[in-house]
Design a protein around this motif. Sequence first.
Motif, PDB file in Angstrom:
ATOM      1  N   ASP A 102      -5.022  16.133  -4.896  1.00  0.00           N
ATOM      2  CA  ASP A 102      -5.058  15.293  -6.111  1.00  0.00           C
ATOM      3  C   ASP A 102      -3.803  15.138  -6.770  1.00  0.00           C
ATOM      4  OD1 ASP A 102      -7.275  14.177  -7.509  1.00  0.00           O
ATOM      5  OD2 ASP A 102      -6.700  15.250  -9.394  1.00  0.00           O
ATOM      6  N   GLY A 103      -3.001  15.977  -6.759  1.00  0.00           N
ATOM      7  CA  GLY A 103      -1.757  15.803  -7.630  1.00  0.00           C
ATOM      8  C   GLY A 103      -0.840  14.966  -6.746  1.00  0.00           C
ATOM      9  N   ILE A 104      -0.654  15.140  -5.310  1.00  0.00           N
ATOM     10  CA  ILE A 104       0.221  14.247  -4.635  1.00  0.00           C
ATOM     11  C   ILE A 104      -0.440  12.848  -4.686  1.00  0.00           C
ATOM     12  CG2 ILE A 104       0.883  13.818  -2.255  1.00  0.00           C
ATOM     13  CD1 ILE A 104       0.915  16.928  -1.825  1.00  0.00           C
ATOM     14  N   SER A 105      -1.632  12.959  -4.572  1.00  0.00           N
ATOM     15  CA  SER A 105      -2.153  11.336  -4.584  1.00  0.00           C
ATOM     16  C   SER A 105      -2.187  10.743  -5.957  1.00  0.00           C
ATOM     17  CB  SER A 105      -3.635  11.314  -4.005  1.00  0.00           C
ATOM     18  OG  SER A 105      -4.334  11.881  -4.906  1.00  0.00           O
ATOM     19  N   SER A 106      -2.368  11.253  -6.959  1.00  0.00           N
ATOM     20  CA  SER A 106      -2.396  10.882  -8.387  1.00  0.00           C
ATOM     21  C   SER A 106      -1.184  10.632  -9.051  1.00  0.00           C
ATOM     22  CB  SER A 106      -3.522  11.292  -9.279  1.00  0.00           C
ATOM     23  OG  SER A 106      -4.728  11.256  -8.561  1.00  0.00           O
ATOM     24  N   LEU A 135     -17.695  -0.021  -3.869  1.00  0.00           N
ATOM     25  CA  LEU A 135     -17.716  -0.365  -5.223  1.00  0.00           C
ATOM     26  C   LEU A 135     -16.784  -1.131  -5.818  1.00  0.00           C
ATOM     27  CD1 LEU A 135     -18.417   3.452  -6.314  1.00  0.00           C
ATOM     28  CD2 LEU A 135     -20.251   1.315  -6.322  1.00  0.00           C
ATOM     29  N   GLY A 136     -15.553  -1.346  -4.878  1.00  0.00           N
ATOM     30  CA  GLY A 136     -14.582  -2.351  -5.158  1.00  0.00           C
ATOM     31  C   GLY A 136     -13.411  -1.803  -5.816  1.00  0.00           C
ATOM     32  N   VAL A 137     -13.086  -0.320  -5.870  1.00  0.00           N
ATOM     33  CA  VAL A 137     -12.049   0.050  -6.486  1.00  0.00           C
ATOM     34  C   VAL A 137     -10.928   0.641  -5.549  1.00  0.00           C
ATOM     35  CG1 VAL A 137     -13.547   1.035  -8.481  1.00  0.00           C
ATOM     36  CG2 VAL A 137     -13.216   2.455  -6.407  1.00  0.00           C
ATOM     37  N   HIS A 138     -11.124   0.524  -4.038  1.00  0.00           N
ATOM     38  CA  HIS A 138      -9.886   0.699  -3.186  1.00  0.00           C
ATOM     39  C   HIS A 138     -10.282  -0.151  -2.154  1.00  0.00           C
ATOM     40  CE1 HIS A 138      -8.308   4.547  -4.800  1.00  0.00           C
ATOM     41  NE2 HIS A 138      -9.524   4.944  -4.982  1.00  0.00           N
ATOM     42  N   PHE A 139      -9.078  -0.348  -1.497  1.00  0.00           N
ATOM     43  CA  PHE A 139      -8.819  -1.052  -0.289  1.00  0.00           C
ATOM     44  C   PHE A 139      -9.134  -0.070   0.823  1.00  0.00           C
ATOM     45  CE2 PHE A 139      -6.239  -3.956  -2.922  1.00  0.00           C
ATOM     46  CZ  PHE A 139      -6.439  -5.055  -2.535  1.00  0.00           C
ATOM     47  N   PRO A 140      -9.344  -0.471   2.318  1.00  0.00           N
ATOM     48  CA  PRO A 140      -9.446   0.226   3.250  1.00  0.00           C
ATOM     49  C   PRO A 140      -8.206   1.300   3.404  1.00  0.00           C
ATOM     50  CG  PRO A 140     -10.551  -1.735   3.617  1.00  0.00           C
ATOM     51  CD  PRO A 140      -9.839  -1.718   2.498  1.00  0.00           C
ATOM     52  N   GLY A 141      -7.226   0.468   3.477  1.00  0.00           N
ATOM     53  CA  GLY A 141      -5.883   1.327   3.575  1.00  0.00           C
ATOM     54  C   GLY A 141      -5.618   2.495   2.571  1.00  0.00           C
ATOM     55  N   ASP A 142      -6.229   2.161   1.234  1.00  0.00           N
ATOM     56  CA  ASP A 142      -6.018   3.372   0.312  1.00  0.00           C
ATOM     57  C   ASP A 142      -7.082   4.484   0.682  1.00  0.00           C
ATOM     58  OD1 ASP A 142      -4.946   1.323  -1.269  1.00  0.00           O
ATOM     59  OD2 ASP A 142      -6.643   1.110  -2.803  1.00  0.00           O
ATOM     60  N   GLY A 195      -8.390   3.885 -12.737  1.00  0.00           N
ATOM     61  CA  GLY A 195      -6.956   3.596 -13.170  1.00  0.00           C
ATOM     62  C   GLY A 195      -6.498   2.246 -12.524  1.00  0.00           C
ATOM     63  N   LYS A 196      -5.309   1.912 -12.881  1.00  0.00           N
ATOM     64  CA  LYS A 196      -4.531   0.571 -12.245  1.00  0.00           C
ATOM     65  C   LYS A 196      -4.242   0.757 -10.932  1.00  0.00           C
ATOM     66  CE  LYS A 196      -0.670  -2.354 -13.678  1.00  0.00           C
ATOM     67  NZ  LYS A 196       0.287  -2.485 -14.693  1.00  0.00           N
ATOM     68  N   PHE A 197      -3.633   1.921 -10.376  1.00  0.00           N
ATOM     69  CA  PHE A 197      -3.165   1.854  -9.057  1.00  0.00           C
ATOM     70  C   PHE A 197      -4.161   2.633  -8.119  1.00  0.00           C
ATOM     71  CE2 PHE A 197       0.971   1.914 -11.279  1.00  0.00           C
ATOM     72  CZ  PHE A 197       0.992   0.747 -11.457  1.00  0.00           C
ATOM     73  N   GLY A 198      -4.196   2.311  -6.899  1.00  0.00           N
ATOM     74  CA  GLY A 198      -5.270   2.590  -5.774  1.00  0.00           C
ATOM     75  C   GLY A 198      -4.686   3.270  -4.718  1.00  0.00           C
ATOM     76  N   PHE A 199      -3.468   3.076  -4.082  1.00  0.00           N
ATOM     77  CA  PHE A 199      -2.865   3.913  -2.999  1.00  0.00           C
ATOM     78  C   PHE A 199      -2.310   5.032  -3.346  1.00  0.00           C
ATOM     79  CE2 PHE A 199       0.148   4.570   0.505  1.00  0.00           C
ATOM     80  CZ  PHE A 199      -0.666   4.416   1.420  1.00  0.00           C
ATOM     81  N   LEU A 200      -2.933   5.996  -2.984  1.00  0.00           N
ATOM     82  CA  LEU A 200      -4.010   6.327  -2.015  1.00  0.00           C
ATOM     83  C   LEU A 200      -5.038   6.947  -2.759  1.00  0.00           C
ATOM     84  CD1 LEU A 200      -3.095   9.476  -1.273  1.00  0.00           C
ATOM     85  CD2 LEU A 200      -2.061   8.274   0.527  1.00  0.00           C
ATOM     86  N   SER A 201      -6.360   6.816  -2.198  1.00  0.00           N
ATOM     87  CA  SER A 201      -7.681   7.139  -2.639  1.00  0.00           C
ATOM     88  C   SER A 201      -7.626   8.884  -3.067  1.00  0.00           C
ATOM     89  CB  SER A 201      -8.700   6.756  -1.960  1.00  0.00           C
ATOM     90  OG  SER A 201      -9.974   7.094  -2.456  1.00  0.00           O
TER      91      SER A 201
END
Length: 191
Positions: A71-75, A153-160, A105-111
Amino acid sequence: MLENLKKLDREWFLAINGYHSPFWDPFMIAVSDRRFWIPFYALLVAFLIFRFRRQSILMFMIIALSLIAADGISSRIIKPYFARLRPCHDSSLSETINLVAGCGGKFGFLSSHAANSFGIAMLFAFLLPERYRYFKIFVFVWAALISYSRIYLGVHFPGDVLGGAFLGIVLGWIFGLLFRKLLVRYPYFSV
């Protein structure tokens, strides 16, 4: 090359996100909500304590450390560094996106959902003996379902989601190795 990957990621997102129905929307919202899984987590905690006794103490410590790291590394590191907008914040997708529930949140990469759930799945691949192989398969399917729900749900791209899954698997593997080393070093925790 990077532009082609982004274009492909958008196309996959629109294809996956485009499959909506009133039946699946509430299900995907529930799957994506951490609170939905509380009964599953409670049963898992009870099972680990009952089956592994003292070893479960070390298991819980490793699981907690893995979740904190994922969670820390991703967020806190990757999302701000790459600053890739979530699809629901991308104005060029506003006309085509199916946003079922809030955006986040605003940013999505990475989930973070993908990183956390795949990290736990990989950890269980390490923590549990081979006779629990069906449960190990189940937790990977569980992680994939949670990850899929984030695209639906529309909150992440597959790459995320793929990036989060990769981070989670790597961290789960690292913490799984740490668990094995700690078991050798501290035999008190052995079953």
